[in-house]
Write a protein that holds these residues in place. Structure first.
Motif, PDB file in Angstrom:
ATOM      1  N   ARG A  82     -12.081   3.638  14.503  1.00  0.00           N
ATOM      2  CA  ARG A  82     -12.651   3.552  13.027  1.00  0.00           C
ATOM      3  C   ARG A  82     -11.557   3.376  12.169  1.00  0.00           C
ATOM      4  O   ARG A  82     -10.474   4.054  12.132  1.00  0.00           O
ATOM      5  N   LEU A  83     -11.751   2.380  11.221  1.00  0.00           N
ATOM      6  CA  LEU A  83     -10.812   1.948  10.332  1.00  0.00           C
ATOM      7  C   LEU A  83     -11.049   2.685   8.943  1.00  0.00           C
ATOM      8  O   LEU A  83     -12.470   2.632   8.692  1.00  0.00           O
ATOM      9  N   SER A  84     -10.461   2.847   8.188  1.00  0.00           N
ATOM     10  CA  SER A  84     -10.613   3.304   6.471  1.00  0.00           C
ATOM     11  C   SER A  84      -9.944   2.018   5.853  1.00  0.00           C
ATOM     12  O   SER A  84      -8.994   1.342   6.042  1.00  0.00           O
ATOM     13  N   PRO A  85     -10.337   1.854   4.375  1.00  0.00           N
ATOM     14  CA  PRO A  85      -9.884   1.313   3.500  1.00  0.00           C
ATOM     15  C   PRO A  85      -8.131   1.421   3.446  1.00  0.00           C
ATOM     16  O   PRO A  85      -7.715   2.610   3.440  1.00  0.00           O
ATOM     17  N   PRO A  86      -7.579   0.130   3.245  1.00  0.00           N
ATOM     18  CA  PRO A  86      -6.204   0.515   2.990  1.00  0.00           C
ATOM     19  C   PRO A  86      -5.766   1.342   1.917  1.00  0.00           C
ATOM     20  O   PRO A  86      -6.457   1.131   0.765  1.00  0.00           O
ATOM     21  N   PRO A  87      -4.879   2.498   1.878  1.00  0.00           N
ATOM     22  CA  PRO A  87      -4.573   3.077   0.533  1.00  0.00           C
ATOM     23  C   PRO A  87      -3.658   2.044  -0.347  1.00  0.00           C
ATOM     24  O   PRO A  87      -3.275   1.047   0.078  1.00  0.00           O
ATOM     25  N   ALA A  88      -3.557   2.856  -1.506  1.00  0.00           N
ATOM     26  CA  ALA A  88      -2.927   1.907  -2.696  1.00  0.00           C
ATOM     27  C   ALA A  88      -1.230   1.458  -2.298  1.00  0.00           C
ATOM     28  O   ALA A  88      -0.738   0.799  -2.743  1.00  0.00           O
ATOM     29  N   ASP A  89      -0.722   2.620  -1.478  1.00  0.00           N
ATOM     30  CA  ASP A  89       0.615   2.385  -1.326  1.00  0.00           C
ATOM     31  C   ASP A  89       1.044   1.445  -0.235  1.00  0.00           C
ATOM     32  O   ASP A  89       2.178   1.219   0.238  1.00  0.00           O
ATOM     33  N   LEU A  90      -0.089   0.840   0.277  1.00  0.00           N
ATOM     34  CA  LEU A  90       0.260  -0.460   1.103  1.00  0.00           C
ATOM     35  C   LEU A  90       0.484  -1.513   0.542  1.00  0.00           C
ATOM     36  O   LEU A  90      -0.554  -1.996  -0.118  1.00  0.00           O
ATOM     37  N   VAL A  91       1.562  -1.988   0.715  1.00  0.00           N
ATOM     38  CA  VAL A  91       1.879  -3.241  -0.108  1.00  0.00           C
ATOM     39  C   VAL A  91       1.450  -4.670   0.658  1.00  0.00           C
ATOM     40  O   VAL A  91       1.711  -4.829   1.980  1.00  0.00           O
ATOM     41  N   VAL A  92       0.385  -5.264  -0.027  1.00  0.00           N
ATOM     42  CA  VAL A  92       0.063  -6.454   0.876  1.00  0.00           C
ATOM     43  C   VAL A  92       0.104  -7.684  -0.249  1.00  0.00           C
ATOM     44  O   VAL A  92       0.059  -7.607  -1.371  1.00  0.00           O
ATOM     45  N   GLU A  93       0.482  -8.770   0.523  1.00  0.00           N
ATOM     46  CA  GLU A  93       0.851 -10.114   0.033  1.00  0.00           C
ATOM     47  C   GLU A  93       0.078 -10.987   0.512  1.00  0.00           C
ATOM     48  O   GLU A  93       0.172 -11.376   1.814  1.00  0.00           O
ATOM     49  N   ASP A  94      -0.967 -11.738  -0.040  1.00  0.00           N
ATOM     50  CA  ASP A  94      -1.430 -12.964   0.468  1.00  0.00           C
ATOM     51  C   ASP A  94      -2.474 -12.343   1.667  1.00  0.00           C
ATOM     52  O   ASP A  94      -2.544 -13.136   2.711  1.00  0.00           O
ATOM     53  N   GLY A  95      -2.982 -11.147   1.445  1.00  0.00           N
ATOM     54  CA  GLY A  95      -3.742 -10.850   2.656  1.00  0.00           C
ATOM     55  C   GLY A  95      -2.801  -9.867   3.719  1.00  0.00           C
ATOM     56  O   GLY A  95      -3.451  -9.269   4.568  1.00  0.00           O
ATOM     57  N   ARG A  96      -1.559 -10.101   3.807  1.00  0.00           N
ATOM     58  CA  ARG A  96      -0.814  -9.723   4.757  1.00  0.00           C
ATOM     59  C   ARG A  96      -0.085  -8.406   4.451  1.00  0.00           C
ATOM     60  O   ARG A  96       0.455  -8.545   3.439  1.00  0.00           O
ATOM     61  N   PRO A  97       0.045  -7.519   5.367  1.00  0.00           N
ATOM     62  CA  PRO A  97       0.897  -6.194   5.105  1.00  0.00           C
ATOM     63  C   PRO A  97       2.233  -6.538   4.903  1.00  0.00           C
ATOM     64  O   PRO A  97       2.711  -7.380   5.587  1.00  0.00           O
ATOM     65  N   VAL A  98       3.227  -5.973   3.855  1.00  0.00           N
ATOM     66  CA  VAL A  98       4.540  -6.076   3.931  1.00  0.00           C
ATOM     67  C   VAL A  98       5.162  -4.833   4.197  1.00  0.00           C
ATOM     68  O   VAL A  98       6.307  -4.990   4.665  1.00  0.00           O
ATOM     69  N   GLY A  99       4.580  -3.885   3.629  1.00  0.00           N
ATOM     70  CA  GLY A  99       5.524  -2.542   3.979  1.00  0.00           C
ATOM     71  C   GLY A  99       4.569  -1.435   3.175  1.00  0.00           C
ATOM     72  O   GLY A  99       3.551  -1.567   2.395  1.00  0.00           O
ATOM     73  N   TRP A 100       5.105  -0.031   3.201  1.00  0.00           N
ATOM     74  CA  TRP A 100       4.750   1.159   2.598  1.00  0.00           C
ATOM     75  C   TRP A 100       5.649   1.180   1.336  1.00  0.00           C
ATOM     76  O   TRP A 100       7.010   1.190   1.533  1.00  0.00           O
ATOM     77  N   GLN A 101       4.947   1.320   0.055  1.00  0.00           N
ATOM     78  CA  GLN A 101       5.739   1.766  -0.998  1.00  0.00           C
ATOM     79  C   GLN A 101       6.315   3.188  -0.952  1.00  0.00           C
ATOM     80  O   GLN A 101       5.375   4.043  -0.582  1.00  0.00           O
ATOM     81  N   SER A 102       7.375   3.350  -1.070  1.00  0.00           N
ATOM     82  CA  SER A 102       7.974   4.468  -1.217  1.00  0.00           C
ATOM     83  C   SER A 102       9.203   4.890  -2.149  1.00  0.00           C
ATOM     84  O   SER A 102      10.150   4.182  -1.750  1.00  0.00           O
ATOM     85  N   GLY A 103       8.828   5.474  -3.087  1.00  0.00           N
ATOM     86  CA  GLY A 103       9.999   5.424  -4.200  1.00  0.00           C
ATOM     87  C   GLY A 103      10.522   4.289  -4.564  1.00  0.00           C
ATOM     88  O   GLY A 103       9.669   3.384  -5.228  1.00  0.00           O
ATOM     89  N   ASP A 104      11.768   3.789  -4.490  1.00  0.00           N
ATOM     90  CA  ASP A 104      12.152   2.324  -5.018  1.00  0.00           C
ATOM     91  C   ASP A 104      12.134   1.551  -3.714  1.00  0.00           C
ATOM     92  O   ASP A 104      12.619   0.135  -4.126  1.00  0.00           O
ATOM     93  N   GLY A 105      11.536   1.808  -2.607  1.00  0.00           N
ATOM     94  CA  GLY A 105      11.802   0.866  -1.507  1.00  0.00           C
ATOM     95  C   GLY A 105      10.548   0.778  -0.782  1.00  0.00           C
ATOM     96  O   GLY A 105       9.469   1.150  -0.887  1.00  0.00           O
ATOM     97  N   LEU A 106      10.650  -0.206   0.329  1.00  0.00           N
ATOM     98  CA  LEU A 106       9.703  -0.350   1.109  1.00  0.00           C
ATOM     99  C   LEU A 106       9.931   0.177   2.634  1.00  0.00           C
ATOM    100  O   LEU A 106      11.253   0.201   2.792  1.00  0.00           O
ATOM    101  N   GLN A 107       9.016   0.877   3.217  1.00  0.00           N
ATOM    102  CA  GLN A 107       9.168   1.277   4.222  1.00  0.00           C
ATOM    103  C   GLN A 107       8.528   0.423   5.464  1.00  0.00           C
ATOM    104  O   GLN A 107       7.504  -0.169   5.139  1.00  0.00           O
ATOM    105  N   PRO A 108       9.023   0.719   6.614  1.00  0.00           N
ATOM    106  CA  PRO A 108       8.152  -0.416   7.380  1.00  0.00           C
ATOM    107  C   PRO A 108       7.117   0.219   7.773  1.00  0.00           C
ATOM    108  O   PRO A 108       6.610   1.269   7.726  1.00  0.00           O
ATOM    109  N   TYR A 109       5.948  -0.775   8.448  1.00  0.00           N
ATOM    110  CA  TYR A 109       4.646  -0.385   8.896  1.00  0.00           C
ATOM    111  C   TYR A 109       4.458  -0.708  10.287  1.00  0.00           C
ATOM    112  O   TYR A 109       5.167  -1.848  10.982  1.00  0.00           O
ATOM    113  N   GLY A 110       3.533  -0.236  11.164  1.00  0.00           N
ATOM    114  CA  GLY A 110       3.018  -0.651  12.313  1.00  0.00           C
ATOM    115  C   GLY A 110       1.849  -1.256  12.230  1.00  0.00           C
ATOM    116  O   GLY A 110       0.855  -0.873  11.470  1.00  0.00           O
ATOM    117  N   SER A 111       1.557  -2.185  13.150  1.00  0.00           N
ATOM    118  CA  SER A 111      -0.001  -2.930  13.182  1.00  0.00           C
ATOM    119  C   SER A 111      -0.371  -3.007  14.247  1.00  0.00           C
ATOM    120  O   SER A 111       0.396  -3.290  15.473  1.00  0.00           O
TER     121      SER A 111
END
Ligand code: ATP
Ligand code: MG
Lengths: 341, 224
Positions: free
Chosen positions: A261-290
């Motif tokens: 079951r999928l939920s809508p992506p939370p606000a801290d998931l950085v998305v560009e052009d529909g594609r995931p880029v990373g998780w916003q965390s403080g001043d940087g991006l954290q890696p994501y798994g897909s």
């Protein structure tokens, strides 16, 4: 569909070498039409011997092997072998022949004219995912992975209904091995060959086999099952130990991630052009798994969760666009219903 | 040898093609023929023997043992044995040189066959080659670089050994050494040495080119 030699049957087959070594002991099993049967087991358990008795590179001491009902001992060896594709670990390419002529080996042996044989070879090079520009090269000018693909193309050249593969991907690095395995699965989904595949790598066996025959030293069959059953119900301690740890986790590979079951992506998931880029965390991006719910398994989904700092796996579609995210409890929910799948 | 110059060019010019059997050109031709025939015969004999030794390993030790004994015999001894049979003819030179070349060529053929990787041989069997075709289309072609390396050694040593035949009047350019020595006249000796060396170099180069042409696929091995 090719109607040639098909089902392979071992009937009480024993191989005793002249020095007394019993390499295969009273082996009986069927290799069904159009399926992949993997022989797996520790070194020296008689996998290669079993395989080579099928095309008579080794003759059985006792028992019988039938191809489509016919005792292989009644078929002249060279004729038998031309109808059975064979791939080995070091590819075994002919160093003095160009790639295209290597692939065309069996068609030449069968007396096809050169033009037809070469055209067929070119077609196969493409089929196994090789650039046709490699056709005029010699084997030493190819990487190990490319040589192995040529080996597969060569085995397929005369369109044999049966394919024997002896640790064909063991000598290449893990990433290339993975892509060769995927390629084989893709080819098999198009060609439906009857394949006997030998490996000592249980993960490879589980990934590729429709059925897995686990052998123990002394050449005895320990268990013959489909991979999911093997992981769920090992026949004895030897098989359990051979399967290794993580049997539970590895079983997840056989459960599609579709039911997560999928939920809508939370606000801290950085998305560009529909594609995931990373998780916003403080001043940087954290890696994501897909993972892709359409093609991946629960194992990939779990892996994606473990890769993300917040335990959320990003679900993407075939184009890499975000579909949503999955949390741990979504995985738990997917498990019971799918556990027998 | 006093004030005699090392090389008298006028002597060379006069004797290059003077119409006698001892003209330099005629000697060079003799030398070439007498050097190459033993290698050709040697190869023709070494191929079946080497293949047999490679196939039945037990034959290999006795065969090479015998060849090494022959190789260690002084060529003069061989000549004198043969003289009573074949007389003062080219054959008396060609037979020992053929035997000598076998000492190099049989191991070369065996090594060549051994150089065929086992997985290549196995995959040839697995694809349905029968033994003769496998030999002709897979094993022998792959053995070519090693056999040619042996052939180069055999050719060069044959070219240098022919000269010994001058002792029985059949030594090609070797005649020049005896002639120069007897007359204390250095020019023929220098010419003889130069031509034998040149012949060896040209033959070796030719074999290298043949190898390049026959085995473009072996470049990796050469570089390694
Ligand atoms: N020609 C032979 N003569 C005697 N014993 C042999 C011969 N070939 C294989 N064996 C023995 O038979 C047994 C099975 O060998 P086989 O090559 O079939 O094992 P395998 O499962 O393929 O092993 P690996 O994973 O190491 O390739 C081993 O004990 C081996 O030593
Ligand atoms: Mg093996």
């Amino acid at each position: 569909m090719n109607k040639g030699l098909r089902v392979i049957t071992f009937e009480g087959v024993t191989k005793r070498y002249p020095d007394g070594t019993v390499a295969v002991d009273n082996l009986s099993l069927d290799v069904p039409d159009g399926s992949v049967t993997v022989f797996v087991g520790p070194s020296g358990c008689g996998k290669t011997t079993s395989l080579r008795m099928i095309n008579r590179m080794i003759d059985a001491t006792e028992g019988r092997i039938r191809l489509d009902g016919r005792d292989v001992k009644e078929i002249e060896p060279a004729t038998l072998r031309r109808g059975i594709g064979y791939v080995i670990q070091q590819a075994g390419l002919f160093p003095h022949r160009r790639i295209v002529d290597n692939v065309a080996t069996v068609p030449y042996l069968l007396g096809w004219d050169k033009k037809k044989a070469r055209a067929r070879a070119m077609e196969l090079l493409e089929r196994v995912g090789l650039d046709v520009k490699l056709a005029e090269r010699y084997p030493f000018q190819l990487s190990g992975g490319q040589q192995q693909r040529v080996g597969v193309a060569r085995a397929l050249a005369a369109d044999p209904p049966v394919l024997l593969m002896d640790e064909p991907f063991s000598a290449v690095d893990p990433i290339v091995r993975m892509s060769l395995q995927d390629e084989l699965l893709r080819l098999q989904s198009e060609l439906h060959k009857t394949i006997v595949f030998v490996t000592h790598d249980i993960d490879e066996a589980i990934k590729l086999g429709d059925r897995v025959a686990v052998m123990r030293v002394g050449g005895r069959l320990a268990q013959l099952s489909d991979p999911a059953t093997l992981l769920r119900d090992p026949a004895d301690d030897f098989v359990r130990e051979f399967l290794g740890r993580d049997r539970g986790i590895r079983r997840l590979s056989f459960i599609p991630a579709r039911s997560v079951r999928l939920s809508p992506p939370p606000a801290d998931l950085v998305v560009e052009d529909g594609r995931p880029v990373g998780w916003q965390s403080g001043d940087g991006l954290q890696p994501y798994g897909s993972f892709d719910p359409e093609t991946d398994s629960l194992r990939a989904a779990l892996d994606a969760m473990l890769l993300s700092p917040n335990g959320l796996a990003v679900a993407v579609d075939g184009h890499g666009k975000v579909l949503g995210v999955a949390a741990r409890d979504a995985l738990d929910a997917a498990l019971p219903g799918a556990a027998d799948g | 040898m006093g004030d005699e110059p090392l090389v008298r060019w006028d002597w060379i010019a006069r004797n290059w093609d003077n119409g006698t059997p001892y003209a330099i050109k005629a000697l060079l031709e003799d030398h070439t023929v007498m050097a190459f025939l033993p290698v050709v015969f040697g190869l023709l004999i070494a191929l079946p023997l080497g293949l047999a030794c490679a196939r039945w390993r037990v034959l290999y030790q006795p065969t090479t043992g015998l060849m090494n004994v022959i190789y260690s015999l002084p060529s003069l001894a061989l000549f004198s044995i043969l003289l009573s049979v074949t007389g003062l003819t080219r054959t008396t030179v060609i037979i020992p040189l053929t035997l000598f070349s076998l000492a190099v060529l049989i191991p070369a053929v065996v090594d060549g066959m051994t150089s065929v990787p086992d997985h290549v041989r196995q995959s040839a069997v697995a694809m349905g080659f029968r033994p003769l075709r496998r030999l002709l289309q897979v094993e022998l072609p792959i053995a070519v670089p090693v056999v040619l390396a042996g052939l180069r050694v055999a050719t060069v040593s044959s070219i240098s050994l022919v000269s010994v035949g001058a002792l029985i009047g059949q030594g090609g350019l070797g005649y020049l050494f005896i002639d120069g020595w007897q007359r204390q006249f250095p020019t023929p000796i220098v010419v003889g040495i130069a031509l034998v060396t040149l012949l060896a170099l040209v033959a070796d180069l030719a074999l290298i080119l043949i190898q390049r042409w026959l085995t473009p696929w072996a470049r990796a091995r050469r570089a390694a």
